[in-house]
Design a protein around this motif. Structure first.
Motif, PDB file in Angstrom:
ATOM      1  N   UNK A  34       0.906  -1.059   0.046  1.00 29.12           N
ATOM      2  CA  UNK A  34       0.093   0.094   0.162  1.00 29.12           C
ATOM      3  C   UNK A  34       0.983   1.277   0.079  1.00 29.12           C
ATOM      4  N   UNK A  35       1.861   1.254   0.857  1.00 31.21           N
ATOM      5  CA  UNK A  35       2.759   2.602   0.742  1.00 31.21           C
ATOM      6  C   UNK A  35       3.458   2.745  -0.634  1.00 31.21           C
ATOM      7  N   UNK A  36       3.738   1.613  -1.305  1.00 32.10           N
ATOM      8  CA  UNK A  36       4.324   1.738  -2.461  1.00 32.10           C
ATOM      9  C   UNK A  36       3.535   2.251  -3.480  1.00 32.10           C
ATOM     10  N   UNK A  37       2.362   1.784  -3.338  1.00 32.38           N
ATOM     11  CA  UNK A  37       1.140   2.354  -4.410  1.00 32.38           C
ATOM     12  C   UNK A  37       1.101   3.713  -3.972  1.00 32.38           C
ATOM     13  N   UNK A  38       1.035   4.030  -2.907  1.00 30.06           N
ATOM     14  CA  UNK A  38       0.700   5.531  -2.473  1.00 30.06           C
ATOM     15  C   UNK A  38       1.783   6.509  -3.079  1.00 30.06           C
ATOM     16  N   UNK A  39       3.320   5.795  -2.881  1.00 27.92           N
ATOM     17  CA  UNK A  39       4.398   6.493  -3.388  1.00 27.92           C
ATOM     18  C   UNK A  39       4.232   6.792  -5.060  1.00 27.92           C
ATOM     19  N   UNK A  40       3.870   5.706  -5.481  1.00 26.63           N
ATOM     20  CA  UNK A  40       3.694   5.973  -7.042  1.00 26.63           C
ATOM     21  C   UNK A  40       2.530   6.873  -7.355  1.00 26.63           C
ATOM     22  N   UNK A  41       1.553   7.022  -6.707  1.00 27.55           N
ATOM     23  CA  UNK A  41       0.472   8.007  -7.007  1.00 27.55           C
ATOM     24  C   UNK A  41       0.993   9.167  -6.451  1.00 27.55           C
ATOM     25  N   UNK A  42       1.730   9.677  -5.265  1.00 29.43           N
ATOM     26  CA  UNK A  42       2.301  10.614  -4.985  1.00 29.43           C
ATOM     27  C   UNK A  42       3.087  11.323  -6.023  1.00 29.43           C
ATOM     28  N   UNK A  43       4.044  10.581  -6.725  1.00 33.06           N
ATOM     29  CA  UNK A  43       5.003  10.939  -7.610  1.00 33.06           C
ATOM     30  C   UNK A  43       4.123  11.333  -8.723  1.00 33.06           C
ATOM     31  N   UNK A  44       3.134  10.630  -9.352  1.00 30.03           N
ATOM     32  CA  UNK A  44       2.430  10.868 -10.291  1.00 30.03           C
ATOM     33  C   UNK A  44       1.505  12.242 -10.094  1.00 30.03           C
ATOM     34  N   UNK A  45       1.048  12.612  -8.892  1.00 28.35           N
ATOM     35  CA  UNK A  45       0.358  13.892  -8.777  1.00 28.35           C
ATOM     36  C   UNK A  45       1.490  14.949  -8.673  1.00 28.35           C
ATOM     37  N   UNK A  46       2.788  14.666  -8.236  1.00 29.29           N
ATOM     38  CA  UNK A  46       3.738  15.822  -8.355  1.00 29.29           C
ATOM     39  C   UNK A  46       3.952  16.051  -9.725  1.00 29.29           C
ATOM     40  N   UNK A  47       4.168  15.240 -10.658  1.00 28.12           N
ATOM     41  CA  UNK A  47       4.668  15.500 -11.881  1.00 28.12           C
ATOM     42  C   UNK A  47       3.527  16.044 -12.577  1.00 28.12           C
ATOM     43  N   UNK A  48       2.231  15.788 -12.229  1.00 30.01           N
ATOM     44  CA  UNK A  48       1.031  16.597 -12.942  1.00 30.01           C
ATOM     45  C   UNK A  48       1.070  17.916 -12.529  1.00 30.01           C
TER      46      UNK A  48
END
Lengths: 332, 87
Positions: free
Chosen positions: B32-46
């Protein structure tokens, strides 16, 4: 794309539970900034700004800032394309293995597209904000750095830095051209100064990192000709640089303030070059990772000072121009 | 065509309701933590991309406004063949 995802998943599985492969996690905005080589961009923008400031015709401040942004973007584009092309040797060198592409945070194709888009944007922006002579000069400098230096020279000749260093010498000319839509003797003097500064700057770095370059197969001078020949070349180019730095005074384009700064900074640089040359050991012992076991302090100090030298010299020129040679009038 | 299946439940099987016999499914098991990290980075890029795009809009607006202001002076229009009458 499919193969990329498959390899990424495989890497994650091999790394075990909880280990997130860098390209699965995706890049962060910081990685895209790192692609631009921000320290190089800063130096390039600075010299470009000085070229703009010492031009006889002042630019509209807003257009000048946009032209400066175009120079910075062009330098960043060159850096991104350089990182794309050199990703194989970057992965081998300790100094560069953490860069976004070899570390897997940015895909090579994405970095190349990013660099090309930035290059196009920078040239168009320069053409709209300033003039098409400056835009053409900027385009030429980008092509020179990427094609001539990165692709053609870097892996083939020990003179890669000497010839390729011309790319880093264009910004003051571009800045001047942006302000005046012309190229004159003074910007060519500034070009010559940066051109002659580049070899001692990079060869000092190569002296204490030559094992890194050797492992990557890059024919830097210490790798091809040895440290002793490199130290002599550093001394030679430093002498030429100091002479060239006095040209603006000789042609009447700079006053005593700049002249005094050029002499003082030149003397300091010559001291550093002499210390590098006087190093008694014939070879610089390094460990397998390329770190100097003898802590080649003269070379490291010369490398650090070379950056200070360029900043201070160009700063003195800009200040001298701003004061319109007032120091000369006071002394005379 | 390949499909990357990411699940935050280790050991869970992917949904095979829409099975394409020619598809290659790559299963990456993330916590779950890794999924959240992936999502966090995607949001940061957006967010960064939105900032850059808005910045480009502002940049070209300022550039255009400045260029137009430069030719706003009627004296500069006083050129032979220009539309505006010379003074």
């Amino acid at each position: 794309m499919v193969q990329h995802m498959r390899e990424a998943a495989g890497a994650a599985l091999r790394a075990g539970e909880g280990a997130l492969a860098p390209d699965l996690a995706g890049s962060q905005p910081r990685d895209w900034l790192l692609l631009l080589k921000p320290r190089v961009v800063l130096l390039v923008a600075y010299t470009g700004a000085v070229g703009m400031l010492v031009a006889p015709q002042p630019m509209h401040p807003v257009l000048g800032l946009i032209a400066l942004l175009a120079i910075a973007l062009g330098a960043g584009a060159s850096g991104a394309l350089n990182m794309w092309y050199d990703r194989d040797i970057d992965a081998v060198m300790r100094r560069t293995a953490g860069r976004p592409i070899p570390a897997g945070r940015v895909a090579p194709a994405d970095a190349a597209a990013f660099g090309l888009a930035l290059a196009l944007l920078s040239v168009v922006l320069m053409g709209l904000a300033a003039n098409w002579l400056a835009a053409a000069s900027l385009a030429f400098s980008i092509v020179f750095y990427v094609v001539v230096y990165t692709m053609a020279l870097k892996r083939r000749t020990a003179q890669n830095i000497v010839i390729g260093g011309a790319a880093g010498a264009f910004p003051p000319v571009i800045g001047w051209a942006a302000a005046t839509a012309s190229i004159d003797v003074l910007p060519l003097c500034l070009f010559l100064i940066v051109f002659l500064w580049t070899p001692p700057h990079f060869w000092s770095l190569a002296l204490f990192a030559h094992a890194d370059y050797a492992r990557a197969g890059v024919p830097m001078l210490p790798v091809v000709c040895g440290p002793r020949a490199t130290r002599r070349q550093i001394g030679l180019y430093t002498v030429l640089l100091v002479v060239a730095s006095l040209l603006p005074v000789a042609i009447g384009a700079a006053g005593a303030l700049y002249g005094a700064a050029a002499l003082g900074l030149g003397a300091a640089f010559l001291r550093h070059a002499r210390a590098v040359l006087a190093r008694a050991v014939l070879t610089d012992a390094q460990d397998g990772a390329g770190r100097s076991l003898s802590a080649d302090r003269p070379a490291r100090a010369a490398f650090r000072f070379s950056i200070t030298y360029l900043f201070a010299l160009f700063g003195a020129l800009a200040l001298d121009h701003a004061l319109e040679g007032a120091a000369w009038h006071v002394l005379s | 065509m390949a499909r990357l299946v990411v699940t935050d439940a280790p050991g869970a099987l992917p949904d095979r309701a829409e099975h394409d016999p020619q598809a290659v499914e790559v299963v990456a098991r993330l916590s779950r933590a890794e999924s959240e990290e992936v999502a966090r980075r995607r949001h940061a890029r957006n967010r960064a991309l939105a900032f850059v795009l808005l910045g480009l809009v502002a940049l070209f607006f300022v550039l255009s406004a400045t260029r137009l202001a430069e030719v706003g002076d009627p004296q500069k229009w006083s050129r032979p063949g220009a539309i505006a009458p010379s003074r």
